[in-house]
Design an enzyme around this catalytic site. Structure first.
Site, PDB file in Angstrom:
ATOM      1  N   ASP A 108       0.821  -1.211   0.077  1.00  0.00           N
ATOM      2  CA  ASP A 108       0.031  -0.055  -0.138  1.00  0.00           C
ATOM      3  C   ASP A 108       0.842   1.093   0.091  1.00  0.00           C
ATOM      4  O   ASP A 108       1.241   1.731   1.037  1.00  0.00           O
ATOM      5  CB  ASP A 108      -0.936  -0.030   1.174  1.00  0.00           C
ATOM      6  CG  ASP A 108      -1.807   1.332   1.371  1.00  0.00           C
ATOM      7  OD1 ASP A 108      -2.100   1.547   0.110  1.00  0.00           O
ATOM      8  OD2 ASP A 108      -2.471   1.458   2.476  1.00  0.00           O
ATOM      9  N   ASP A 162       1.900 -10.272 -10.259  1.00  0.00           N
ATOM     10  CA  ASP A 162       1.829 -10.711 -11.615  1.00  0.00           C
ATOM     11  C   ASP A 162       0.764 -10.644 -12.405  1.00  0.00           C
ATOM     12  O   ASP A 162       0.486  -9.921 -13.625  1.00  0.00           O
ATOM     13  CB  ASP A 162       2.454 -12.128 -11.779  1.00  0.00           C
ATOM     14  CG  ASP A 162       3.019 -12.532 -13.054  1.00  0.00           C
ATOM     15  OD1 ASP A 162       3.149 -11.496 -13.928  1.00  0.00           O
ATOM     16  OD2 ASP A 162       3.103 -13.681 -13.238  1.00  0.00           O
ATOM     17  N   GLU A 203      -2.296  10.744  -0.600  1.00  0.00           N
ATOM     18  CA  GLU A 203      -3.716   9.763  -0.891  1.00  0.00           C
ATOM     19  C   GLU A 203      -4.123   9.350   0.714  1.00  0.00           C
ATOM     20  O   GLU A 203      -5.316   9.427   1.088  1.00  0.00           O
ATOM     21  CB  GLU A 203      -3.475   8.544  -1.512  1.00  0.00           C
ATOM     22  CG  GLU A 203      -4.793   7.652  -1.827  1.00  0.00           C
ATOM     23  CD  GLU A 203      -4.840   6.568  -0.631  1.00  0.00           C
ATOM     24  OE1 GLU A 203      -5.943   5.920  -1.049  1.00  0.00           O
ATOM     25  OE2 GLU A 203      -4.198   6.408   0.198  1.00  0.00           O
TER      26      GLU A 203
END
Length: 320
Positions: free
Chosen positions: A140, A305, A174
């Site tokens: 994050d 991925d 953010e």
């Protein structure tokens, strides 16, 4: 009597004409010459997960060298901006760093434009680059930031020539109420807002106990992501845990179509979800959410991925 070739041809022509006139012979209608099919849009390249992880390693190193985090107003955040900008400048992007103030501290947004494409139709992809003060913020949101960066670098490697203009962005603050992305959107004129055909947001895409969540704010963008994961045989759910909590909200509030991906934060995975995704029921999607343990060890490589490749697929498809 043997007729010469010219006489035989003339008699055949006259006989055919007489039969057509009398209605005894119906000639087939002429058909138009076949037209060549339009070439299919080029498929997106594979995004090497090792390259995305290498960016995450750099972001962790930056945090370790700057007090353990990359938070708004801290030196680790500005060092993160400088790292990404250097990569993008070398790849041929036109970059700009926009300063803003939040909570009495200076923040930065990084915007990178790929040359070409219709500037009246702009496709954007973005992620927030800041961490919380308690840790390096690798899932994050190093995960979304690194995947968007590597997708942008793939655009350069492939020398993509999209119909739409491509713009990539990394937002500051953010974690302080979407301050960076709100500042950016508020700075745009109504005309410039109307030119953005879509904004794609990627916040936490490598959670260690991952779910596969798709934003449902725009049906066309949602379908691109859902179809991609369906092709992998990976079921998805509509994203609800983070609604309004990430930077797509700044664009959505301005009437801009948005979409994106998410693998879950602090909420607990249900038994049904664990069965569907092979995770651990009763555990958070990310047990290190907003914690010091959100390091490079806090990443599921398969989720990272798959989501990185999904980002590239969406960029290629939605910009063509």
């Amino acid at each position: 009597m043997k007729l010469s070739a010219p006489i035989r041809t003339s008699l055949l022509t006259l006989t055919t004409a007489a039969l057509v006139t009398s209605g005894l012979l119906v000639m087939p209608a002429a058909t138009a010459a076949p037209t060549p099919e339009q070439p299919a849009a080029a498929a997106a390249p594979d995004i090497p997960v090792a390259d995305v992880q290498a960016h995450l390693g750099e972001l962790q190193s930056i945090a370790e060298a700057n007090g353990g985090n990359r938070a708004h107003g801290r030196p680790g955040y500005k060092a993160s901006i400088d790292y990404l900008k250097g990569k993008l400048d070398a790849a041929g992007f036109t970059t700009s760093v926009k300063e803003f103030t939040s909570g009495g501290a200076t923040g930065y947004n990084l915007v990178a434009d790929w040359p070409g494409g219709d500037e009246n139709q702009v496709l954007m992809a973005g992620a927030h680059l800041d961490s919380v003060a308690s840790g390096p913020g690798i899932n994050d949101n190093g995960s979304g930031s690194a995947a968007v960066l590597e997708t942008a670098l793939a655009v350069s490697r492939e020398q993509l020539a999209p119909a739409k203009h491509l713009r990539f962005a990394w937002w500051g603050a953010e974690e302080r109420g979407l301050a960076g992305s709100r500042t950016y959107v508020n700075s745009l004129s109504q005309t410039d807002r109307s030119k953005i055909s879509g904004y794609l947001n990627f916040d936490m895409i490598g959670s260690p106990n991952p779910g596969y969540f798709v934003y449902d704010d725009d049906p066309a963008i949602e379908k691109v992501f859902k179809d991609y994961f369906a092709g992998l045989g990976v079921p998805t759910e509509i994203e609800t845990e983070g609604d309004g909590r990430s930077d797509h909200a700044s664009f959505l509030d301005a009437g801009i179509p948005v979409g994106g991906l998410f693998t879950g934060a602090g909420n607990t995975m249900s038994g049904e979800q664990a069965q569907k995704w092979g995770g651990t029921a009763g555990e958070p999607f990310d047990r290190c959410y907003h914690s010091a343990c959100d390091t490079t060890e806090n990443i599921d490589e398969t989720a990272l991925d798959r989501n990185s490749d999904a980002i590239a697929h969406a960029i290629w498809e939605l910009s063509s």
